[in-house]
Design a protein around this motif. Structure first.
Motif: not given
Length: 373
Positions: A1-4, A25-27, A32-33, A66-68
């Motif tokens: 899960m990639r967050i941009a 916190k997301f990691i 992945t940030l 490729d950001a989700d």
């Protein structure tokens, strides 16, 4: 899960949608940030702080690839999202009623637009409510800005040379911003009064030590709409309210207006004729100036003087406190996504109540019921 996380591109926008705190916190959830270089500069967050928190940094194109999920303060242009996964989520402020073309563009591009300002005002979504978190600090900043423009002191001061009288401050609209404005003006030592179309706010005003100013002669008009928002009043109430307010405004040194109705232009609360009754040197801060204004003659980001009264308001008040408003906005984002995080899928899975409320587009179509028809 990639967050941009992209750098904000809207004029005057200084906030950022994630902080090193929320990156960590997301990691911790397994995401992945990726953060665009310079995204946090105007909010006093360095690239190295993001890197230390575990985020990768790069150009906008690198970050979005490729950001989700893409998190923003204000929704980015669709062109900026080129390279994101098909159907990627974009959570940000969309101004859905005012920016319908942008919503249509998101639908056409196949992205799932999640409007943070459509977050329902229910108990379990309070920690996700960006409008409340940002309005809180906006109400605080409005008082400070008005105090700075006002050429006199706020508190009563008793000196050997005589007494300085306390400033009289009137707050119109007692939502989140209005309540914080009351509290801030009281802390600065002013004599504070406030009014609202919702009669239920009377006790809230009194609890903060301010004087409630309400129409007593027109019964049965509560002014409470769905979700706790104010609704437009009848002509009878508006006339009675105008008469009451006119007499009160003439005695005030500072007036702060905060009234907004979702999906509509800001209601007019103060006319030119009412401004003319105020004392020279008085100040009016119009928190709704960017939505058409509560005050006749108010102009975003300008101090306009009419009848000796200074009228002011910022087009983006929260952006004037970027470090704190970014911290709260970022936590709203994290609270929103983490509440629905599915460990097995490694991503958030929204429920119907909140998901249907905030989702604007999906599968190439506009799906939000508030935008249909």
């Amino acid at each position: 899960m990639r967050i941009a996380i992209l750098k904000e591109r809207a004029a005057g926008e200084t906030r950022v949608a994630a902080t090193p705190e929320t990156v960590k916190k997301f990691i911790g959830l397994g995401a992945t940030l990726a953060v665009e270089q310079g995204a946090g500069e105007s909010a006093s967050i360095s690239d190295s702080a993001y890197a230390d928190a575990g985020a990768s940094l790069g150009s906008a194109a690198d970050v979005v690839k490729d950001a989700d999920i893409v998190l923003g303060v204000q929704a980015p242009d669709v062109m900026t999202l080129s390279g994101a996964k098909p159907g990627a989520w974009v959570a940000a402020l969309f101004d859905p009623f005012g920016q319908k073309e942008r919503v249509e563009a998101y639908a056409k591009a196949g992205f799932e637009a999640l409007s943070m300002e459509f977050m329902p005002r229910i108990t379990r979504a309070q920690s996700m409510d960006v409008l409340s978190s940002q309005s809180n600090l906006a109400g605080y900043k409005a008082v400070l800005a008005a105090a700075n423009e006002y050429g006199r002191a706020f508190p009563m001061m008793m000196t050997a040379a005589g007494t300085v009288q306390a400033a009289r401050v009137f707050i119109m609209g007692v939502g989140v911003a209005g309540l914080q404005a009351i509290a801030t003006a009281k802390r600065l030592g002013a004599q504070v009064s406030a009014t609202d179309v919702r009669s239920a706010t009377r006790e809230q005003i009194q609890s903060l030590g301010a004087k409630p100013i309400f129409v007593e002669s027109v019964a049965g008009i509560e002014g409470e709409g769905s979700g706790g928002y104010a609704t437009e009043m009848s002509e009878e109430y508006q006339k009675a309210q105008a008469e009451l307010v006119s007499g009160h405004i003439a005695k005030q040194d500072i007036v702060i207006t905060t009234a907004l109705i979702p999906g509509r232009a800001a209601p007019r609360l103060i006319s030119d004729e009412q401004i003319a009754t105020m004392k020279p040197g008085s100040v009016i801060f119009d928190l709704a100036v960017a939505q058409g204004g509560n005050v006749e003659g108010s102009v975003p980001d300008q101090v306009v003087e009419k009848h000796g009264v200074k009228i002011m308001g910022f087009s983006n008040t929260p952006a004037h406190l970027a470090a704190d408003t970014s911290a709260l906005f970022a936590r709203n984002h994290f609270n929103f996504l983490s509440a629905f995080w599915d460990k097995e899928q490694g991503r958030p899975v929204l429920d119907e109540e909140i998901g249907n409320a905030v989702r604007l587009t999906k599968g190439g179509e506009i799906v939000n019921e508030r935008l249909k028809g």
